[in-house]
Design an enzyme around this catalytic site. Structure first.
Site, mmCIF file in Angstrom:
data_model
loop_
_atom_site.group_PDB
_atom_site.id
_atom_site.type_symbol
_atom_site.label_atom_id
_atom_site.label_comp_id
_atom_site.label_asym_id
_atom_site.label_seq_id
_atom_site.Cartn_x
_atom_site.Cartn_y
_atom_site.Cartn_z
ATOM 1 C CD GLU A 1 -33.989 -15.104 -20.169
ATOM 2 O OE1 GLU A 1 -34.836 -15.126 -21.094
ATOM 3 O OE2 GLU A 1 -34.097 -14.384 -19.165
ATOM 4 C CB ALA B 1 -28.059 -12.079 -16.370
ATOM 5 N N GLY C 1 -32.996 -10.844 -18.095
ATOM 6 C CA GLY C 1 -33.070 -10.208 -16.782
ATOM 7 C C GLY C 1 -33.487 -8.743 -16.867
ATOM 8 C CD GLU D 1 -36.250 -12.904 -15.752
ATOM 9 O OE1 GLU D 1 -35.029 -12.712 -15.892
ATOM 10 O OE2 GLU D 1 -36.723 -13.997 -15.441
HETATM 11 C C1 HXC Z 1 -22.981 -9.436 -21.646
HETATM 12 C C2 HXC Z 1 -23.712 -8.176 -23.410
HETATM 13 C C3 HXC Z 1 -25.044 -8.602 -23.196
HETATM 14 C C4 HXC Z 1 -25.291 -9.488 -22.101
HETATM 15 C C5 HXC Z 1 -24.998 -7.275 -24.896
HETATM 16 N N1 HXC Z 1 -23.737 -7.369 -24.467
HETATM 17 N N2 HXC Z 1 -25.817 -8.014 -24.134
HETATM 18 N N3 HXC Z 1 -22.700 -8.598 -22.629
HETATM 19 N N4 HXC Z 1 -24.243 -9.871 -21.357
HETATM 20 N N5 HXC Z 1 -26.520 -9.891 -21.800
HETATM 21 C C6 HXC Z 1 -22.542 -6.708 -25.025
HETATM 22 C C7 HXC Z 1 -22.063 -7.390 -26.297
HETATM 23 O O1 HXC Z 1 -21.270 -8.501 -26.002
HETATM 24 C C8 HXC Z 1 -21.267 -6.264 -26.934
HETATM 25 O O2 HXC Z 1 -20.027 -6.124 -26.319
HETATM 26 C C9 HXC Z 1 -22.076 -5.031 -26.573
HETATM 27 O O3 HXC Z 1 -22.860 -5.395 -25.435
HETATM 28 C C10 HXC Z 1 -23.029 -4.609 -27.673
HETATM 29 O O4 HXC Z 1 -23.812 -5.718 -28.050
HETATM 30 P P1 HXC Z 1 -23.988 -6.215 -29.566
HETATM 31 O O5 HXC Z 1 -24.426 -7.618 -29.507
HETATM 32 O O6 HXC Z 1 -22.770 -5.911 -30.367
HETATM 33 O O7 HXC Z 1 -25.168 -5.261 -30.050
HETATM 34 P P2 HXC Z 1 -26.305 -5.561 -31.139
HETATM 35 O O8 HXC Z 1 -25.747 -6.246 -32.333
HETATM 36 O O9 HXC Z 1 -27.016 -4.260 -31.298
HETATM 37 O O10 HXC Z 1 -27.290 -6.607 -30.410
HETATM 38 C C11 HXC Z 1 -27.973 -6.217 -29.266
HETATM 39 C C12 HXC Z 1 -28.621 -7.437 -28.564
HETATM 40 C C13 HXC Z 1 -27.528 -8.529 -28.347
HETATM 41 C C14 HXC Z 1 -29.740 -8.012 -29.454
HETATM 42 C C15 HXC Z 1 -29.228 -6.958 -27.256
HETATM 43 O O11 HXC Z 1 -26.405 -7.915 -27.684
HETATM 44 C C16 HXC Z 1 -27.978 -9.653 -27.508
HETATM 45 O O12 HXC Z 1 -28.659 -10.563 -27.989
HETATM 46 N N6 HXC Z 1 -27.620 -9.667 -26.223
HETATM 47 C C17 HXC Z 1 -27.925 -10.759 -25.322
HETATM 48 C C18 HXC Z 1 -29.373 -10.733 -24.891
HETATM 49 C C19 HXC Z 1 -29.694 -11.905 -23.984
HETATM 50 O O13 HXC Z 1 -29.547 -13.072 -24.377
HETATM 51 N N7 HXC Z 1 -30.132 -11.605 -22.754
HETATM 52 C C20 HXC Z 1 -30.438 -12.652 -21.803
HETATM 53 C C21 HXC Z 1 -29.239 -12.964 -20.940
HETATM 54 S S1 HXC Z 1 -29.509 -14.252 -19.822
HETATM 55 P P3 HXC Z 1 -18.655 -6.478 -27.091
HETATM 56 O O14 HXC Z 1 -17.580 -6.063 -26.144
HETATM 57 O O15 HXC Z 1 -18.675 -7.938 -27.332
HETATM 58 O O16 HXC Z 1 -18.693 -5.685 -28.352
HETATM 59 C C22 HXC Z 1 -30.436 -13.556 -18.612
HETATM 60 C C23 HXC Z 1 -30.822 -14.489 -17.500
HETATM 61 C C24 HXC Z 1 -31.478 -13.731 -16.399
HETATM 62 O O17 HXC Z 1 -30.753 -12.428 -18.624
HETATM 63 C C25 HXC Z 1 -31.468 -14.521 -15.154
HETATM 64 C C26 HXC Z 1 -31.752 -13.691 -13.948
HETATM 65 C C27 HXC Z 1 -30.690 -12.742 -13.526
#
Ligand code: HXC
Length: 257
Positions: free
Chosen positions: A131, A65, A108, A111
């Site tokens: 998460e 998400a 997400g 999921e």
């Molecule tokens: C918003 C995101 C994002 C996310 C990545 N980006 N994941 N933006 N929401 N979930 C954006 C980053 O901010 C960045 O933009 C660009 O994508 C590239 O990401 P990087 O982090 O620079 O890439 P990298 O170093 O290769 O790392 C990749 C990654 C990391 C490991 C996937 O981005 C990451 O940990 N993302 C979050 C994963 C996460 O926690 N997902 C769960 C979310 S909560 P900018 O502009 O800043 O450069 C969830 C709840 C679900 O899903 C509930 C039900 C709907």
């Protein structure tokens, strides 16, 4: 509806839905999820389409998400947004939904892949529920669907540590159907969809519905549900055609009636 955050392509009897926020690693913002729900609902109603493939790009299926969109929201904002009604509708798609996953399938994103009926992954795919690292927990079925598929011990480890697993691990856990090189995952998913698209769409629909029941009810009721759907298929022309074609040693021509 015009789509911006997703794109659609068609092959005979198959639709390919691509998530399209590459700069954000296909983070699932509300707009994307709304478009995805609309697209899937319309494909589900389209009699020309027999199977749907859902994919991202080689780098990322979906990184979860959209954290930036959620970070300042309160509980009541989340309640009012009611994003999970969108997810519920995706879960109710009647046609087979195959996820073609490469790169990140996180939070997400994982999921969403699990909401699909089958998953074909590239060797670079990484699945995870991270998460916990941002102070929350899975909210779109991660604690339920993942646990039922891979078991309590593995689900606990993934959800409580946020660790990622590789495509090979996901395969050994029974989370996905197949792992192929990155050049091949999308075609492999399309081939699987094409195989299913040749079958009677009524039989496919009722079989999918029956399998999903196995996760939602106890054995007696599940068997009863299966039996009713089995009987129902004997009201279809496709059952007569399928069995007659076998007897006449020819290929069946299903009409979806
Ligand atoms: C918003 C995101 C994002 C996310 C990545 N980006 N994941 N933006 N929401 N979930 C954006 C980053 O901010 C960045 O933009 C660009 O994508 C590239 O990401 P990087 O982090 O620079 O890439 P990298 O170093 O290769 O790392 C990749 C990654 C990391 C490991 C996937 O981005 C990451 O940990 N993302 C979050 C994963 C996460 O926690 N997902 C769960 C979310 S909560 P900018 O502009 O800043 O450069 C969830 C709840 C679900 O899903 C509930 C039900 C709907």
């Amino acid at each position: 509806m015009e789509f911006i955050k997703i794109s659609l392509q068609y092959a005979p009897k198959i639709a390919l839905v691509e998530l399209n926020r590459p700069k954000e690693l296909n983070a699932l913002n509300l707009q994307l999820m709304k478009e995805l729900k609309e697209a899937l609902a319309s494909l589900d109603n389209d009699p020309e389409i027999h199977a749907i493939v859902l994919t991202g790009n080689d780098q990322s299926f979906a990184a979860g998400a959209d954290i930036k969109q959620m970070s300042d929201l309160g509980a009541i904002d989340m309640l009012k947004i009611d994003q999970f009604s969108t997810w519920d509708q995706i879960r109710k798609v009647q046609k087979p939904l195959i996820a073609a996953v490469s790169g990140f399938a996180l939070g997400g994103g994982c999921e969403l892949a699990l909401t699909c009926d089958m998953i074909i992954a590239s060797e670079t795919a990484r699945f995870g529920q991270p998460e916990i690292k941002i102070g929350v927990m899975p909210g779109a079925g991660g604690t339920q669907r993942l646990t039922r598929i891979i078991g309590k011990a593995r689900a606990m480890e993934m959800v409580l540590t946020g660790k990622f697993i590789s495509a090979e691990e996901a395969l050994s856990y029974g989370l996905i159907n197949k792992v192929v090189p990155v050049e091949a995952y999308l075609q492999e998913a399309i081939n699987l969809a094409a195989k299913i698209a040749k079958m009677s769409p009524i039989a496919v629909r009722l079989a999918k519905e029956s399998i999903n029941r196995a996760y939602e009810t106890h054995m007696d009721e599940g068997l009863h549900f299966e039996r009713k759907n089995f009987y129902l298929l004997f009201a279809s022309e496709d059952q007569k055609e399928g069995m007659q074609a076998f007897i006449e040693k020819r290929g069946a021509k299903f009409k979806g009636r």
